[in-house]
Design a protein around this motif. Structure first.
Motif, PDB file in Angstrom:
ATOM      1  N   LYS A   1      13.241  19.226  -1.540  1.00  0.00           N
ATOM      2  CA  LYS A   1      13.194  18.225  -2.593  1.00  0.00           C
ATOM      3  C   LYS A   1      11.864  17.476  -2.616  1.00  0.00           C
ATOM      4  N   GLY A   2      11.436  17.128  -3.823  1.00  0.00           N
ATOM      5  CA  GLY A   2      10.225  16.358  -4.001  1.00  0.00           C
ATOM      6  C   GLY A   2      10.449  14.890  -3.682  1.00  0.00           C
ATOM      7  N   PHE A   3       9.357  14.168  -3.493  1.00  0.00           N
ATOM      8  CA  PHE A   3       9.434  12.771  -3.089  1.00  0.00           C
ATOM      9  C   PHE A   3       9.207  11.810  -4.252  1.00  0.00           C
ATOM     10  N   THR A   4       8.692  12.306  -5.366  1.00  0.00           N
ATOM     11  CA  THR A   4       8.442  11.432  -6.522  1.00  0.00           C
ATOM     12  C   THR A   4       9.322  11.827  -7.699  1.00  0.00           C
ATOM     13  N   ASP A   5       9.296  13.099  -8.070  1.00  0.00           N
ATOM     14  CA  ASP A   5      10.111  13.607  -9.176  1.00  0.00           C
ATOM     15  C   ASP A   5      10.973  14.762  -8.672  1.00  0.00           C
ATOM     16  N   PRO A   6      12.010  14.480  -7.877  1.00  0.00           N
ATOM     17  CA  PRO A   6      12.820  15.569  -7.323  1.00  0.00           C
ATOM     18  C   PRO A   6      13.594  16.344  -8.376  1.00  0.00           C
ATOM     19  N   ASP A   7      13.739  15.794  -9.585  1.00  0.00           N
ATOM     20  CA  ASP A   7      14.480  16.488 -10.645  1.00  0.00           C
ATOM     21  C   ASP A   7      13.596  17.413 -11.467  1.00  0.00           C
ATOM     22  N   ARG A   8      12.372  17.637 -11.037  1.00  0.00           N
ATOM     23  CA  ARG A   8      11.475  18.615 -11.651  1.00  0.00           C
ATOM     24  C   ARG A   8      11.135  19.642 -10.575  1.00  0.00           C
TER      25      ARG A   8
ATOM     26  N   ASP B   1       4.111  18.325   9.406  1.00  0.00           N
ATOM     27  CA  ASP B   1       2.702  18.098   9.093  1.00  0.00           C
ATOM     28  C   ASP B   1       2.456  16.990   8.088  1.00  0.00           C
ATOM     29  N   GLY B   2       3.518  16.367   7.605  1.00  0.00           N
ATOM     30  CA  GLY B   2       3.328  15.229   6.709  1.00  0.00           C
ATOM     31  C   GLY B   2       3.090  15.574   5.259  1.00  0.00           C
ATOM     32  N   PHE B   3       3.342  16.833   4.858  1.00  0.00           N
ATOM     33  CA  PHE B   3       3.175  17.191   3.446  1.00  0.00           C
ATOM     34  C   PHE B   3       4.302  16.582   2.629  1.00  0.00           C
ATOM     35  N   ARG B   4       3.968  15.980   1.495  1.00  0.00           N
ATOM     36  CA  ARG B   4       4.942  15.328   0.639  1.00  0.00           C
ATOM     37  C   ARG B   4       4.818  15.843  -0.792  1.00  0.00           C
ATOM     38  N   PRO B   5       5.543  16.906  -1.144  1.00  0.00           N
ATOM     39  CA  PRO B   5       5.477  17.391  -2.529  1.00  0.00           C
ATOM     40  C   PRO B   5       6.046  16.350  -3.484  1.00  0.00           C
ATOM     41  N   ARG B   6       5.392  16.178  -4.604  1.00  0.00           N
ATOM     42  CA  ARG B   6       5.902  15.228  -5.595  1.00  0.00           C
ATOM     43  C   ARG B   6       7.149  15.772  -6.278  1.00  0.00           C
ATOM     44  N   ARG B   7       7.161  17.086  -6.500  1.00  0.00           N
ATOM     45  CA  ARG B   7       8.290  17.719  -7.172  1.00  0.00           C
ATOM     46  C   ARG B   7       8.955  18.725  -6.237  1.00  0.00           C
TER      47      ARG B   7
ATOM     48  N   SER C   1       0.834  -1.206   0.000  1.00  0.00           N
ATOM     49  CA  SER C   1       0.000   0.000   0.000  1.00  0.00           C
ATOM     50  C   SER C   1       0.858   1.241   0.000  1.00  0.00           C
ATOM     51  N   LYS C   2       0.296   2.357  -0.507  1.00  0.00           N
ATOM     52  CA  LYS C   2       0.941   3.660  -0.475  1.00  0.00           C
ATOM     53  C   LYS C   2      -0.107   4.689  -0.133  1.00  0.00           C
ATOM     54  N   PRO C   3       0.320   5.837   0.364  1.00  0.00           N
ATOM     55  CA  PRO C   3      -0.670   6.857   0.733  1.00  0.00           C
ATOM     56  C   PRO C   3      -1.555   7.207  -0.439  1.00  0.00           C
ATOM     57  N   ARG C   4      -2.815   7.265  -0.186  1.00  0.00           N
ATOM     58  CA  ARG C   4      -3.751   7.532  -1.243  1.00  0.00           C
ATOM     59  C   ARG C   4      -3.592   8.940  -1.774  1.00  0.00           C
ATOM     60  N   ALA C   5      -3.418   9.087  -3.094  1.00  0.00           N
ATOM     61  CA  ALA C   5      -3.278  10.399  -3.722  1.00  0.00           C
ATOM     62  C   ALA C   5      -4.631  10.870  -4.195  1.00  0.00           C
TER      63      ALA C   5
ATOM     64  N   ASP D   1      12.218  10.700   6.478  1.00  0.00           N
ATOM     65  CA  ASP D   1      12.736  10.149   5.235  1.00  0.00           C
ATOM     66  C   ASP D   1      11.661   9.464   4.420  1.00  0.00           C
ATOM     67  N   VAL D   2      10.676   8.891   5.081  1.00  0.00           N
ATOM     68  CA  VAL D   2       9.608   8.202   4.361  1.00  0.00           C
ATOM     69  C   VAL D   2       8.282   8.700   4.874  1.00  0.00           C
ATOM     70  N   GLN D   3       7.274   8.582   4.041  1.00  0.00           N
ATOM     71  CA  GLN D   3       5.956   9.098   4.412  1.00  0.00           C
ATOM     72  C   GLN D   3       5.202   8.086   5.251  1.00  0.00           C
ATOM     73  N   ASP D   4       4.633   8.560   6.335  1.00  0.00           N
ATOM     74  CA  ASP D   4       3.795   7.720   7.159  1.00  0.00           C
ATOM     75  C   ASP D   4       2.524   7.394   6.396  1.00  0.00           C
ATOM     76  N   PRO D   5       2.232   6.093   6.136  1.00  0.00           N
ATOM     77  CA  PRO D   5       1.055   5.754   5.342  1.00  0.00           C
ATOM     78  C   PRO D   5      -0.246   6.166   6.002  1.00  0.00           C
ATOM     79  N   GLU D   6      -0.200   6.498   7.298  1.00  0.00           N
ATOM     80  CA  GLU D   6      -1.431   6.887   7.974  1.00  0.00           C
ATOM     81  C   GLU D   6      -1.790   8.345   7.717  1.00  0.00           C
ATOM     82  N   VAL D   7      -0.806   9.174   7.256  1.00  0.00           N
ATOM     83  CA  VAL D   7      -1.049  10.601   7.055  1.00  0.00           C
ATOM     84  C   VAL D   7      -1.599  10.839   5.657  1.00  0.00           C
ATOM     85  N   GLN D   8      -2.724  11.492   5.578  1.00  0.00           N
ATOM     86  CA  GLN D   8      -3.320  11.854   4.295  1.00  0.00           C
ATOM     87  C   GLN D   8      -3.689  13.333   4.333  1.00  0.00           C
ATOM     88  N   LEU D   9      -2.973  14.127   3.538  1.00  0.00           N
ATOM     89  CA  LEU D   9      -3.258  15.551   3.454  1.00  0.00           C
ATOM     90  C   LEU D   9      -4.015  15.823   2.162  1.00  0.00           C
ATOM     91  N   TYR D  10      -5.222  16.283   2.297  1.00  0.00           N
ATOM     92  CA  TYR D  10      -5.993  16.683   1.137  1.00  0.00           C
ATOM     93  C   TYR D  10      -5.652  18.133   0.798  1.00  0.00           C
TER      94      TYR D  10
END
Length: 759
Positions: free
Chosen positions: A392-399, A438-444, A91-95, A116-125
């Motif tokens: 840095k982003g968590f999915t596409d840090p090079d963007r 606060d658990g925010f995880r920017p993709r880029r 499982s991964k945090p629901r986007a 370093d890693v996202q807590d799967p329980e945190v969901q920021l809308y």
């Protein structure tokens, strides 16, 4: 028992329990023997009946129930454990697509030293994200920051400028943003302290303290002529009154267009020198106020055009084509009054708009009295520092999105530099805290840039763009300028790439109005918001080099006083906290907080969404108008016989290819699984290609640095092509522009095997 057997049959599908035999063991204890059969019938007489024992003998009820219960619980336990293991490992945090208005309760992590890693329980809308941002960017937040960054002087490359750069660097370091510094050695023009600039008119000798950087030095004399704002239509008014412009000294009012454009227009008419003053009609301040600026028709260090000024000794000496070849100097309104009182000559028509706010003069056009202009500015080498920090982003840090603000100014530069630098630092703190606590995880990624030498024509920013020209457009997908974000209170204007129009509109609808109830969108006429808010991006806009030189979608926005288009104190020593407080009705901190929220929301949506919030269809209407004008021009030239064997078919087909490619991207956005990271990245690459694809590859960065086909400057642009009178040049520019547009469409399609190239 039959019911139990039926239940087991359904669980094991084709297999079923066909025998339950109670067998004695050697130790005298009994055990249950379960035999499986594929048969659907139960044959009780199939097995031999050893020792007279029946083939099926029911066990004592108590023993059978206990055994069956244990067996069922064991199977259930194995199923539950397997499910939990699979869920945790896959499982991964629901986007959630943006924007989403979710009423779910926000779950927040406890602060940790490093995540370093996202807590799967945190969901920021998205609603949670913008609420968090607003909570961190308040008027109280900016009260102290604005005061701490307010300096009496901050000229580019000075000790104050470098000290401020170090402060920004230290702030980034505290936030663990891996800061770095980009150093350039640039040539800036300044007045000569031993030989002041002078204006001689009759017995009057003026020595203005203000000046225009990158003016041509020299001493010239000519007839004094008044030309209003120096626009092309203004100079046409002068020539229609039979006033000679050639070899004259042209007196102009500041405003409407940049100093550089005013001087360039004058030079095109063979004017010998230009004087520029702030007219009281446009600038409501003391008539003795000095005016500062630059006249380089371009951006960056004009002595390293097209390449970075890391070290001047590495490159042969060259100059930007945008450097003026005539002297230019600013004077005060008091000095201009003296000149206008004795200028003589005919008066312009009342409908021309030449009359200004000096009541004692008639604003005659002149052409009879001599005036001498002496400019003695000198070039000095300065080391300037651009300071960067990154989250840095968590999915596409090079963007990444870049948010930038200049640090330097002619004087105090409160609105010009203090506000923007304060916003930059506080935005970095807010986003860092959202990620850390606060658990925010920017993709880029988000890059925060502090520029130097912005007052000389975005020198620091342009040198950075030139230094990484070959790769920067593949990394940076949006630039957000924080310069001049707060100029007043009561209205809102913006200049942007069309790709950002939809994001701009949605952000206006979500950011609360600083005037009370409603949103920023409610501050403007909503029925026609584009006409009321959008302004063409001018060459002296700090975001312009990013858009027109590097092909990066860019935006600058301004909270401003009603019925205003600019901040009158720019380029003067009056750009202070007190004057901005007056313009904001003493709500400067509140306005700065709103502006920071506005920039932050745009940036966060760009790095949060699975797909980039860039609307490729917004270019359609702009392209359609430009193509229509060229088609009309082709038809006119063909009917007159000036143009032969040239039609508009190729250009129309290229435009059609662009439209088809844009629709293809829009359709793919609707049909893409946003949980498929690879598919999203491929589609985002196509979206990022649009702006850069509109840069002309056929022009020189030395002669034509602003290469954008629609928003640049030069004969290569679609707007210029429709005005070309030389037919050979018309054919050439039309062919190059057509293939430029077709090439952009091809890039937007993606893979070469998907390209349908009919041209």
């Amino acid at each position: 028992m039959d019911r139990l057997r039926s239940a087991f049959n359904s669980m094991v599908k084709s297999e079923r329990y066909s025998r339950f035999t109670l067998q004695p063991e050697q130790d005298g204890e009994r055990h249950v023997e379960v035999k499986l059969s594929d048969d659907t019938t139960d044959d009780a007489t199939e097995i031999g009946q050893g020792e007279g024992s029946p083939s099926f003998r029911p066990a004592p009820p108590r023993q059978s129930r206990r055994t069956l219960c244990c067996l069922a619980l064991g199977i259930l336990l194995i199923f539950i454990i397997g499910y939990l293991v699979g869920y945790i490992s896959h499982s991964k945090p629901r986007a959630v697509p943006v924007p989403v208005d979710c009423g779910a309760k926000l779950e927040v992590n406890e602060p940790t030293a490093k995540i370093d890693v996202q807590d799967p329980e945190v969901q920021l809308y998205w609603k949670d994200i913008i609420e968090l941002l607003a909570q961190k960017l308040t008027a109280q937040t900016f009260d102290q920051t604005l005061r701490s960054f307010d300096l009496p002087s901050r000229s580019a490359g000075s000790l104050e400028d470098n000290s401020l750069a170090n402060r920004v660097f230290d702030e980034y370091k505290k936030l663990e943003m891996e800061p770095w510094t980009d150093i350039h050695y640039v040539q800036l023009q300044m007045p000569d302290s031993n030989r002041p600039n002078r204006v001689l008119f009759g017995s009057e000798v003026f020595e203005p303290t203000g000046y225009l950087a990158y003016s041509a030095p020299g001493k010239v004399q000519g007839k004094l002529v008044y030309g209003s704002y120096g626009r092309q239509e203004d100079l046409d008014v002068v020539t229609k009154k039979n006033v000679e412009l050639k070899d004259c000294v042209l007196l102009l009012r500041a405003g409407k267009i940049s100093f550089a454009e005013q001087v360039a227009n004058a030079a095109a008419k063979e004017v010998s020198a230009v004087l520029i003053y702030p007219d009281p009609q446009d600038y409501k301040y003391t008539a003795g106020t000095a005016l500062y600026g630059h006249v380089h028709l371009g951006s960056g260090d004009p002595y390293t055009p097209g390449f970075p000024s890391f070290n001047h000794t590495q490159f042969p000496p060259t100059q930007s084509s945008g450097l003026p070849k005539i002297p230019a100097q600013t004077i005060t309104a008091n000095m201009a009054t003296t000149l206008l009182e004795k200028i003589g000559g005919p008066e312009a028509d009342a409908s021309s708009g030449f009359k200004g706010g000096i009541s004692s003069v008639s604003y005659s056009l002149g052409g009879s009295e001599d005036v001498t202009v002496e400019v003695n500015n000198v070039l000095v080498n300065r080391e300037i520092h651009n300071v960067f920090g990154v989250i840095k982003g968590f999915t596409d840090p090079d963007r990444y999105v870049v948010l930038g603000a200049q640090r330097d100014a002619w004087g105090k530069g409160y609105a010009k530099a203090t506000v923007g630098t304060s916003m930059l630092v506080q935005l970095a703190k807010a986003v860092h805290e959202m990620v850390e606590k606060d658990g925010f995880r920017p993709r880029r990624s988000l890059v925060f840039a502090s520029w130097s030498a912005g007052e000389y024509g975005s020198v620091g920013a342009t040198e950075w763009l030139e230094g990484y020209m070959s790769s920067i457009d593949k990394k940076v997908f949006t630039y957000i300028s924080l310069d001049g974000a707060v100029m007043g209170r009561g209205s809102f204007i913006a200049s942007a790439s069309p790709l950002l129009y939809s994001l701009l509109e949605s952000t206006m609808k979500t950011v609360k109005s600083p005037l009370g109830s409603g949103s920023v969108y409610d501050m403007v006429e909503k029925s026609n918001w584009k006409a009321n808010v959008l302004r063409p991006m001018s060459m002296d806009d700090p975001a312009y080099p990013f858009l027109a030189f590097s092909g990066i979608p860019s935006i600058s926005f301004h909270f401003i006083s009603p019925n205003s288009e600019s901040y009158t104190y720019y380029g003067t020593n009056l750009d202070s906290m007190d004057h901005l407080d007056y313009q904001t009705n003493h709500h400067t901190s509140e306005m700065t907080a709103v502006a920071a929220q506005f920039a932050g929301q745009m940036a966060l949506q760009l790095v949060h969404d699975h797909l980039l919030s860039l609307d490729v269809m917004q270019y359609s209407s702009i392209l359609a108008k430009a193509v229509f004008r060229i088609n009309k021009r082709i038809n006119e030239l063909s009917r007159s016989g000036q143009l032969k064997d040239v039609g508009s078919n190729w250009l129309n087909q290229a435009y059609g290819s662009f439209q088809q490619a844009a629709r293809s991207i829009t359709n793919d956005i609707s049909n893409t699984d946003i949980d498929d990271q690879q598919a999203c990245r491929i589609l985002n690459n196509r979206i990022m290609s649009v702006e850069h694809g509109l840069l002309s590859p056929y022009v020189s960065p030395i002669d034509t640095p602003f290469r954008h086909l629609l928003l640049g400057r030069g004969s290569h642009t679609l707007a210029s092509i429709s005005e070309i009178t030389d037919m050979k040049q018309f054919r050439t520019e039309l062919a190059l522009a057509t293939w430029n547009l077709q090439g952009c469409a091809n890039t937007m399609v993606g893979d070469i095997w998907d390209i349908d190239n009919e041209i």
